[in-house]
Design an enzyme around this catalytic site. Sequence first.
Site, PDB file in Angstrom:
ATOM      1  N   ASN A  87       4.233 -10.480  11.226  1.00 27.70           N
ATOM      2  CA  ASN A  87       3.737 -10.299   9.859  1.00 27.70           C
ATOM      3  C   ASN A  87       2.221 -10.163   9.881  1.00 27.70           C
ATOM      4  OD1 ASN A  87       3.760 -10.449   6.925  1.00 27.70           O
ATOM      5  ND2 ASN A  87       3.025 -12.556   7.115  1.00 27.70           N
TER       6      ASN A  87
ATOM      7  N   HIS B  84      -1.034 -10.956   7.536  1.00 28.63           N
ATOM      8  CA  HIS B  84      -1.411 -11.711   6.337  1.00 28.63           C
ATOM      9  C   HIS B  84      -2.923 -11.581   6.127  1.00 28.63           C
ATOM     10  CE1 HIS B  84      -1.066 -14.662   3.182  1.00 28.63           C
ATOM     11  NE2 HIS B  84      -2.177 -15.192   3.652  1.00 28.63           N
TER      12      HIS B  84
ATOM     13  N   GLY C 249       1.495   0.592   1.491  1.00 32.51           N
ATOM     14  CA  GLY C 249       1.838   1.005   2.849  1.00 32.51           C
ATOM     15  C   GLY C 249       0.659   1.468   3.684  1.00 32.51           C
ATOM     16  N   THR C 250      -0.544   0.938   3.394  1.00 31.09           N
ATOM     17  CA  THR C 250      -1.678   1.359   4.234  1.00 31.09           C
ATOM     18  C   THR C 250      -1.569   0.775   5.642  1.00 31.09           C
ATOM     19  OG1 THR C 250      -3.126  -0.444   3.528  1.00 31.09           O
ATOM     20  CG2 THR C 250      -3.217   1.590   2.245  1.00 31.09           C
ATOM     21  N   ASN C 251      -0.967  -0.398   5.768  1.00 35.77           N
ATOM     22  CA  ASN C 251      -0.756  -0.944   7.121  1.00 35.77           C
ATOM     23  C   ASN C 251       0.286  -0.125   7.872  1.00 35.77           C
ATOM     24  OD1 ASN C 251      -2.308  -3.542   7.842  1.00 35.77           O
ATOM     25  ND2 ASN C 251      -1.780  -3.821   5.679  1.00 35.77           N
TER      26      ASN C 251
HETATM   27  C1  GAR Z   1      -1.872  -6.229   2.855  1.00 35.23           C
HETATM   28  O1  GAR Z   1      -3.156  -6.696   2.559  1.00 35.23           O
HETATM   29  C2  GAR Z   1      -1.080  -7.290   3.590  1.00 35.23           C
HETATM   30  O2  GAR Z   1      -1.847  -8.058   4.462  1.00 35.23           O
HETATM   31  C3  GAR Z   1      -0.608  -8.134   2.432  1.00 35.23           C
HETATM   32  O3  GAR Z   1      -0.230  -7.191   1.451  1.00 35.23           O
HETATM   33  C4  GAR Z   1      -1.069  -6.034   1.576  1.00 35.23           C
HETATM   34  C5  GAR Z   1      -0.189  -4.805   1.649  1.00 35.23           C
HETATM   35  O4  GAR Z   1      -0.949  -3.620   1.646  1.00 35.23           O
HETATM   36  N1  GAR Z   1       0.467  -9.008   2.828  1.00 35.23           N
HETATM   37  C6  GAR Z   1       0.646 -10.218   2.315  1.00 35.23           C
HETATM   38  O5  GAR Z   1      -0.040 -10.683   1.428  1.00 35.23           O
HETATM   39  C7  GAR Z   1       1.805 -11.002   2.926  1.00 35.23           C
HETATM   40  N2  GAR Z   1       1.727 -12.383   2.580  1.00 35.23           N
HETATM   41  P1  GAR Z   1      -0.365  -2.256   2.195  1.00 35.23           P
HETATM   42  O6  GAR Z   1       0.998  -2.057   1.522  1.00 35.23           O
HETATM   43  O7  GAR Z   1      -1.344  -1.215   1.753  1.00 35.23           O
HETATM   44  O8  GAR Z   1      -0.229  -2.344   3.701  1.00 35.23           O
END
Ligand code: GAR
Length: 211
Positions: A108, A110, A12-14
């Site tokens: 989304n 990516h 969940g850093t995003n």
């Molecule tokens: C992020 O790097 C996001 O871009 C990727 O998963 C990670 C989640 O990190 N998403 C994908 O690969 C979607 N195809 P987070 O939970 O720390 O935000």
Amino acid sequence: MLRIVVCVSGGGTNLQAVLDAIDAGKITNAQVAAVISNSAGAKALQRARDHHIPGILMSPKEYSDREAYNEAFTAQMAGLNPDLIVLAGFLVRIPPQMVQRFPDRIINIHPSLIPSFCGVGYYGLKVHEKVLERGVKVTGATVHFVNEGMDEGPIIAQKAVYIEENDTPELLQRRVMEQAEWVLLPQAIDDIANGRLEIVDGHVRHRESRV
Ligand code: GAR
């Protein structure tokens, strides 16, 4: 005020970048109304609760089959009445009925420059492993609208990140997040919340400069 529901699967850093940007006034006219996770252990759910935002668990494992999950997930989402659905590291395929119900209202993030290193099997750390295996010199991240395809909807924004010598998938993942994802996603949400984006003939246009 744009009502956002964020879908997450892991760290969940995003999500945190979005919450921080709202708190800092970098995203205006928007609020996160709820966070949905497919995984009970997702740290993202805790981040939501720390922010006094409802965290909802919707796991496919709790349903008899995928169609039952798809129906329940779409109904749950509709009940939350979002203006925008943000997939922030959400690793479950979005039900086609949800895409139909929320046209041009799902985005989304990516971790690559789409159309490279995307589609089935390209998620999370795996993307960066494959980037390093292939030996490309530039990667990055993409924010895009979600359609019924996999990583195929109209592209909102992209940012390049250079590969460095001695990169590991973990180092690269972190740099792509810091330099690209945590910048692009809040910016895209702010643009949508403030009416600066439109889709014309399947392509995203910025109505005005952000600088
Ligand atoms: C992020 O790097 C996001 O871009 C990727 O998963 C990670 C989640 O990190 N998403 C994908 O690969 C979607 N195809 P987070 O939970 O720390 O935000």
